[in-house]
Design an enzyme around this catalytic site. Structure first.
Site, short mmCIF file in Angstrom:
data_model
loop_
_atom_site.label_atom_id
_atom_site.label_comp_id
_atom_site.label_asym_id
_atom_site.label_seq_id
_atom_site.Cartn_x
_atom_site.Cartn_y
_atom_site.Cartn_z
N LYS A 192 0.65 -1.18 -0.12
CA LYS A 192 0.01 -0.07 0.12
C LYS A 192 0.89 1.16 0.05
O LYS A 192 1.43 1.32 0.93
CB LYS A 192 -0.87 0.05 1.22
CG LYS A 192 -1.86 1.20 1.09
CD LYS A 192 -2.65 1.57 2.29
CE LYS A 192 -1.85 2.84 2.94
NZ LYS A 192 -1.86 3.99 2.30
N GLY A 245 7.40 5.26 7.66
CA GLY A 245 6.38 6.58 7.83
C GLY A 245 6.83 7.06 9.32
O GLY A 245 7.64 6.78 9.79
N GLU A 267 10.71 1.78 9.72
CA GLU A 267 11.37 2.76 9.54
C GLU A 267 10.77 4.04 9.69
O GLU A 267 9.81 4.37 9.02
CB GLU A 267 11.93 2.87 8.08
CG GLU A 267 12.53 1.51 7.36
CD GLU A 267 14.04 1.53 8.26
OE1 GLU A 267 14.83 2.58 8.31
OE2 GLU A 267 14.52 0.24 8.27
N CYS A 301 13.45 11.66 6.15
CA CYS A 301 13.88 10.99 7.26
C CYS A 301 15.11 11.33 7.76
O CYS A 301 15.64 11.51 8.86
CB CYS A 301 13.51 9.62 7.36
SG CYS A 301 14.55 8.65 6.13
#
Ligand code: NAD
Length: 508
Positions: A192, A245, A267, A301
């Site tokens: 997804k 996310g 992560e 990130c």
């Protein structure tokens, strides 16, 4: 704002029609059973650039079922590593052949510059090729010194059905950090993408078919975290969830997945510092700091959203970064020279601005930027390159992910102070040090609480080198052989050679 480098024109044309992104379940591209769709408006151009099917539990259930059946009947997991590698290498070829198509829609949905999108989509092919090499070379262990009548073998087996949930900031790259590794291991998958950037994941479906991946082995469901992602994280037929996310959603997934004790790899976010000592390549460091904060508009990130600079050089170093900030090309992502594009949504742009306002209210000083950026002809869903100094470790701008082009400057006097500030964080994704003294670099590297430490560089990465975070930046590793092993389960096989086992029951 007038002395910033702003590009408003574009050399690549907007497409005439919006891309239609569909689910891909059991080998068939399809719309939602209820016909629902969502529009994605380009953050830089303000027009609808894609329409994506909006999935519900119906599509998520169907995709999980297809992946379960495909795993259990062995159509993929029982193939040789050589056969799996052939498919993954073919996908890599197709990605390379379709880079322009992928990069354009990635740019339109995310707002990132086209040159960067080309680099990410083209570079992703290398991740598929590296994963293919692991499919062929992976092996377990043997124990041949347990006695002449015992031989033990440790097998590595695919973990099963894997749910892959990805974010909007590097849609195709992060997909490629997960999917080929799971497939190389012999797993089947349900993927997804973020509802904000669904199209490049949907486009991959055609390449998987052309490369010969059997139906049901990789299924793609488009839609929101709730209900699609949450079902993928809770369903009893799923054996593992790999998620990239926010830390907040990562925590929710851990709780949901706990009910069935499925494996979870995460992560998550980061608040990554670069520590600058006076005895280093100061130009190189200033360039890396500028790159580290503005790359992907700071929506990364690995953004080095705080620097910890030695007091003796702080004024000069900040002045250098400010001067370099003026030379970075912000603006229209459809111009090849643009280095920094738009902010992903208006809500996110407001959030970035809120962090700067709060820091100023708490006594920090804005050296450059600190406001939205209006690009002629494109509107103002952009943010100026921003450097904030006088930041203290307790301010939100020093502790939380701003996820924008906003650098927070802190200072230190001793190595001890620099390490303490580095580790004074709930996150632990990455950290960096700029120093010409190898002993200082090594001491910092060993004591920094981070999954990756860069010395005299920033954000260099390779498919071979594991990536991931400690503390609230995640769990498990991605890419490299460690990342591949996450998708494998270990089975021990202990064999007695000859009839030498001593009886437990006394013989009559
Ligand atoms: P997000 O957590 O909002 O969404 C990520 C994905 O999770 C999306 O596909 C979303 O639809 C889905 N999701 C949302 N709620 C869910 C739920 N309840 N159950 C299951 N899935 C759900 O993150 P984002 O805003 O898309 O991405 C930005 C975040 O990602 C930042 O925090 C960033 O640091 C992080 N990130 C981390 C890495 C890394 O490698 N460590 C890389 C890129 C981004």
């Amino acid at each position: 704002m007038k002395d910033l480098h702003i590009i408003s024109e574009q050399t690549v044309a907007l497409p005439n029609t919006a891309y239609q992104a569909r689910h891909f379940i059991n080998g068939v591209a399809q719309d939602s059973a209820d016909g629902r769709k969502s529009d994605r408006i380009s953050p830089s151009h303000g027009v609808v650039v894609s329409q994506a099917a909006l999935g519900s539990e119906v599509e998520a259930e169907a995709a999980i079922k297809a992946a379960r059946v495909a795993f259990d009947d062995g159509r993929w997991s029982c193939l040789s590593g050589k056969a799996r590698a052939a498919v993954l290498n073919k996908v890599a070829d197709l990605i390379e052949a379709n880079v322009e198509k992928l990069a354009l829609i990635e740019t339109l949905e995310s707002g990132k510059p086209i040159s960067q999108a080309r680099g990410e989509c083209g570079g992703a092919a290398d991740l598929w090729r590296y994963a293919a090499s692991l499919a062929r070379t992976s092996h377990g262990d043997s124990h041949n010194a347990l006695g002449s009548d015992i031989l033990a073998v440790v097998l590595k087996e695919p973990i099963g059905v894997v749910s892959i949930i990805t974010p909007w900031n590097f849609p195709f790259w992060i997909l490629s950090q997960k999917l080929p590794f799971a497939l190389a291991a012999g797993c089947t998958c349900v993927v997804k993408p973020s509802e904000v950037t669904p199209s490049t994941t949907a486009m991959l479906a055609e390449m998987l078919v052309e490369a010969g991946l059997p139906a049901g082995v990789c299924n793609i469901v488009l839609g929101y975290g709730n209900p699609v992602g949450s079902l993928m994280a809770s369903h009893a037929d799923v054996d593992m969830v790999t998620f990239t996310g926010s830390t907040a959603v990562g925590k929710m997934i851990t709780k949901t997945a706990g009910d069935t004790l499925k494996k979870v790899a995460l992560e998550l976010g980061g608040k990554n510092p670069q520590v600058i000592f006076p005895n280093c390549d100061l130009d190189g460091a200033a360039d890396a700091v500028t790159f580290g904060i503005y790359f992907n508009v700071g929506q990364c990130c690995n953004s080095s959203s705080r620097i910890i600079v030695h007091e003796d050089i702080a004024d000069a170093f900040v002045a250098r970064v400010v001067e370099m900030s003026r030379r970075v090309a912000f603006g229209n992502p459809l111009h090849p020279d643009t280095q920094v594009g738009a902010i992903v949504t208006p809500e996110h742009a407001a959030k970035i601005d809120g962090y700067v306002r709060a820091a100023v209210a708490a006594g920090a000083e804005v050296c450059i930027g600190g406001a939205a950026l209006s690009v002629p002809g494109l509107g103002d869903q952009f943010y100026q390159p921003t450097v904030v100094r006088g930041v203290t470790a307790d301010m939100a701008i020093a502790r939380e992910e701003v996820f924008g082009p906003v650098l927070a400057v802190l200072t230190f006097r001793t190595l001890e102070e620099a390490i303490a500030l580095t580790n004074d964080a709930t996150y632990g994704l990455s950290a960096g040090i700029w120093c010409d003294d190898i002993h200082t670099c090594l001491e910092f590297s060993r004591r920094a609480q981070a999954g990756t430490v860069w010395t005299n560089t920033w954000m260099d990465g390779f498919p071979e080198v594991a990536f991931g975070g400690v503390k609230q930046s995640g769990q498990g590793r991605e890419i490299g052989s460690y990342g591949f092993d996450e998708f494998l389960e270990v089975k021990s096989l202990v064999m007695r050679v000859g009839r030498t086992r001593a009886p437990w029951v006394k013989r009559a």
